[in-house]
Scaffold this active site. Structure first.
Site, short mmCIF file in Angstrom:
data_model
loop_
_atom_site.label_atom_id
_atom_site.label_comp_id
_atom_site.label_asym_id
_atom_site.label_seq_id
_atom_site.Cartn_x
_atom_site.Cartn_y
_atom_site.Cartn_z
N HIS A 271 0.86 -1.19 0.00
CA HIS A 271 0.00 0.00 0.00
C HIS A 271 0.89 1.23 0.00
O HIS A 271 1.93 1.24 0.64
CB HIS A 271 -0.91 0.01 1.24
N ASP A 329 -7.93 -5.39 0.02
CA ASP A 329 -8.39 -6.21 -1.11
C ASP A 329 -7.99 -7.67 -1.01
O ASP A 329 -8.50 -8.50 -1.75
CB ASP A 329 -7.85 -5.64 -2.42
N1 CMC Z 1 4.12 -7.69 -4.93
C1 CMC Z 1 5.45 -7.73 -5.11
N2 CMC Z 1 6.26 -6.68 -4.96
C2 CMC Z 1 5.70 -5.52 -4.63
C3 CMC Z 1 4.30 -5.39 -4.41
C4 CMC Z 1 3.51 -6.55 -4.59
N3 CMC Z 1 2.20 -6.48 -4.40
N4 CMC Z 1 4.00 -4.12 -4.08
C5 CMC Z 1 5.17 -3.47 -4.09
N5 CMC Z 1 6.20 -4.31 -4.40
C6 CMC Z 1 7.63 -3.97 -4.45
C7 CMC Z 1 7.97 -3.16 -5.68
O1 CMC Z 1 8.32 -4.01 -6.75
C8 CMC Z 1 9.12 -2.34 -5.18
O2 CMC Z 1 10.26 -3.17 -5.13
P1 CMC Z 1 11.75 -2.55 -5.45
O3 CMC Z 1 11.96 -1.51 -4.40
O4 CMC Z 1 12.65 -3.71 -5.39
O5 CMC Z 1 11.65 -1.96 -6.83
C9 CMC Z 1 8.74 -2.02 -3.74
O6 CMC Z 1 7.90 -3.12 -3.34
C10 CMC Z 1 7.99 -0.72 -3.56
O7 CMC Z 1 6.85 -0.77 -4.41
P2 CMC Z 1 6.19 0.44 -5.18
O8 CMC Z 1 5.58 -0.07 -6.45
O9 CMC Z 1 7.18 1.56 -5.29
O10 CMC Z 1 5.06 0.85 -4.16
P3 CMC Z 1 3.89 1.85 -4.45
O11 CMC Z 1 3.65 2.58 -3.20
O12 CMC Z 1 4.15 2.62 -5.70
O13 CMC Z 1 2.68 0.88 -4.81
C11 CMC Z 1 0.76 -0.45 -4.67
C12 CMC Z 1 1.63 0.60 -3.96
C13 CMC Z 1 -0.48 -0.69 -3.83
C14 CMC Z 1 0.32 0.11 -6.05
C15 CMC Z 1 1.60 -1.74 -4.85
O14 CMC Z 1 2.00 -2.23 -3.58
C16 CMC Z 1 0.85 -2.81 -5.62
O15 CMC Z 1 0.88 -2.80 -6.85
N6 CMC Z 1 0.14 -3.76 -4.93
C17 CMC Z 1 -0.65 -4.74 -5.59
C18 CMC Z 1 -1.95 -4.12 -6.04
C19 CMC Z 1 -2.90 -3.87 -4.88
O16 CMC Z 1 -3.10 -4.74 -4.03
N7 CMC Z 1 -3.54 -2.69 -4.86
C20 CMC Z 1 -4.55 -2.35 -3.84
C21 CMC Z 1 -4.11 -1.22 -2.97
S1 CMC Z 1 -5.18 -0.99 -1.56
C22 CMC Z 1 -6.72 -0.55 -2.14
C23 CMC Z 1 -6.74 0.56 -3.12
O17 CMC Z 1 -6.04 1.55 -2.99
O18 CMC Z 1 -7.52 0.47 -4.06
#
Ligand code: CMC
Length: 393
Positions: A271, A329
């Site tokens: 998140h 989720d």
């Molecule tokens: N699985 C594997 N690796 C992950 C995941 C995941 N779900 N989420 C983040 N990472 C890794 C990412 O690859 C990165 O690694 P590195 O530093 O080695 O490059 C690190 O963790 C930081 O991730 P980020 O993409 O910079 O984090 P963010 O804050 O931009 O993204 C997020 C947040 C929610 C979009 C992301 O965690 C994600 O895609 N999660 C899966 C989708 C999901 O469950 N979304 C629902 C969010 S809650 C409800 C809502 O808001 O609708």
């Protein structure tokens, strides 16, 4: 042009002042109007929480009765709106139908969709009731159309969640009577989604509202943002992920390796704000076993895979070091699945739940005399000045 701060996607920018929701992502705290989500989810139904989010206080008995009556009055759709929904192809994604339909509502209620905030606010109570009540009817009608089923009509005697289930699942001669457990599960799901400050869809609602747009146009834009798989679409993606893992005969461990190697993303984990357990995920998980048992579900292979994945991820360095915990989720899709709500409808369920938040945030923008049009800047990284052939030397 002066100095512009670079903050990719506004990740560290407070874009507004808001009185609605407090989040402390490090501590895993969520409060609506000051009330902890844990207490609200234990004691309140969705419409009480919706009232709280929209009007700032929990409703008194008289206020609840008035709000309930307004929602009941607004539950049916105008015939033209029904035809609008029926004219979509049967395989249309319900989020496409929902956003178009919400926008179309503005055409049916021009007196509250005048795009003049002062005038629109004179009818705010009516607008809020229309948006909150009709989003549910639109969602259920969309589901019925997608299955080639006749539409059901709302019943005055039913509460918000019960009416939704009736609109979705009653068939001729056989009315769907929700058990208290099922109604409770829907109420819980909806109230946990009611508001979440400046996430992607809510920021979109405020952005559109800041230009002076009406509630329906602003909320429709929010639905489009929510549709994305990184936002509201994640609950559908979780079920698809669990199903794919199950069909591949994996117990989750191979998938987890893929997620760590960047070949897959563990949907329902991580998140932008919560760097701790998402408090909503904790609540859903806590009520999960009771809800499933009341639905007669004692063994669900997808649930086993989800539990394996959660346990493995929570003890794995990759996830620990990145502070990736289950979000709301991760389990909510499993509850929807158990309630026989199809996966394409999960994000629509999220949108129904989020409507109070969008309404409240729209109201904050519309009623703020100092509000300005939102206009972020950028850092230009394109070509320096150059000449079209024929100009210059
Ligand atoms: N699985 C594997 N690796 C992950 C995941 C995941 N779900 N989420 C983040 N990472 C890794 C990412 O690859 C990165 O690694 P590195 O530093 O080695 O490059 C690190 O963790 C930081 O991730 P980020 O993409 O910079 O984090 P963010 O804050 O931009 O993204 C997020 C947040 C929610 C979009 C992301 O965690 C994600 O895609 N999660 C899966 C989708 C999901 O469950 N979304 C629902 C969010 S809650 C409800 C809502 O808001 O609708």
């Amino acid at each position: 042009t002066g100095y512009i701060t670079y903050d990719e996607g506004f990740g560290n920018t407070g874009s507004c002042q808001s009185e609605i929701t407090y989040i402390d992502g490090e501590a895993g705290i969520l409060r609506y109007r000051g009330y902890p989500i844990e207490q609200l989810s234990e004691n309140c139904r969705f419409i009480d929480v919706a009232y709280l989010v929209i009007y700032g206080e929990l409703p008194s008995t008289a206020e609840r009765a008035r709000f309930s009556a307004a929602l009941t009055e607004q539950a049916p759709l105008r015939a033209g709106m029904e035809r609008f929904i029926q004219n979509f192809p049967r395989d249309a994604h319900p989020m496409a139908v929902l956003s178009s339909s919400l926008n179309a509502l503005g055409a049916y209620y021009p007196h509250i969709a005048s795009n003049n905030h002062q005038r629109d606010l004179e009818h705010f109570d009516e607008a809020a009731a229309i948006a909150l009540s009709k989003v549910r009817t639109i969602a259920a009608h969309t589901y019925r159309v997608s299955g080639g089923l006749p539409l059901n009509y709302p019943k005055k005697s039913l509460g918000y969640a019960e009416n939704f289930l009736h609109l979705m699942f009653s068939v001729p001669y056989d009315e769907y009577n929700a058990t208290p457990e099922v109604a409770r599960a829907i109420n819980l799901f909806l109230l946990l989604h009611a508001e979440h400050e400046q996430n992607c869809s809510t920021s979109t609602v405020r952005m559109v509202a800041s230009a002076g747009a009406n509630l329906f146009a602003s909320a429709a834009a929010g639905v489009n943002a929510l549709w994305g798989p990184l936002h509201g679409g994640a609950n559908q993606a979780v079920i698809q992920m669990l199903t794919a893992i199950h069909e591949a005969g994996d117990d989750g461990s191979k998938f987890l390796e893929d997620a760590k190697n960047g070949k897959a993303r563990l949907m329902g984990f991580g998140h932008r704000v919560y760097k701790n357990y998402d408090p909503r995920a904790k609540i859903i998980k806590g009520s999960f076993d009771a809800a499933l048992a009341s639905l007669g579900i004692t063994n669900d292979p997808l649930l086993d895979i989800a539990r394996n994945l959660e346990q493995a991820a929570l003890s794995d360095d990759y996830f620990i070091s990145r502070k990736l915990y289950p979000n709301v989720d991760f389990y909510s899709g499993l509850i929807m699945n158990a309630l026989k709500i199809p996966a394409e409808m999960f994000t629509v369920m999220f949108a129904i739940g989020r409507m109070p938040g969008w309404i409240a945030q729209w109201h904050e923008v519309a009623s703020n005399p100092k509000a300005k049009i939102n206009r972020p800047r950028q850092i230009y990284v394109g070509p320096a000045k150059r000449d079209v052939p024929g100009f210059g030397e």
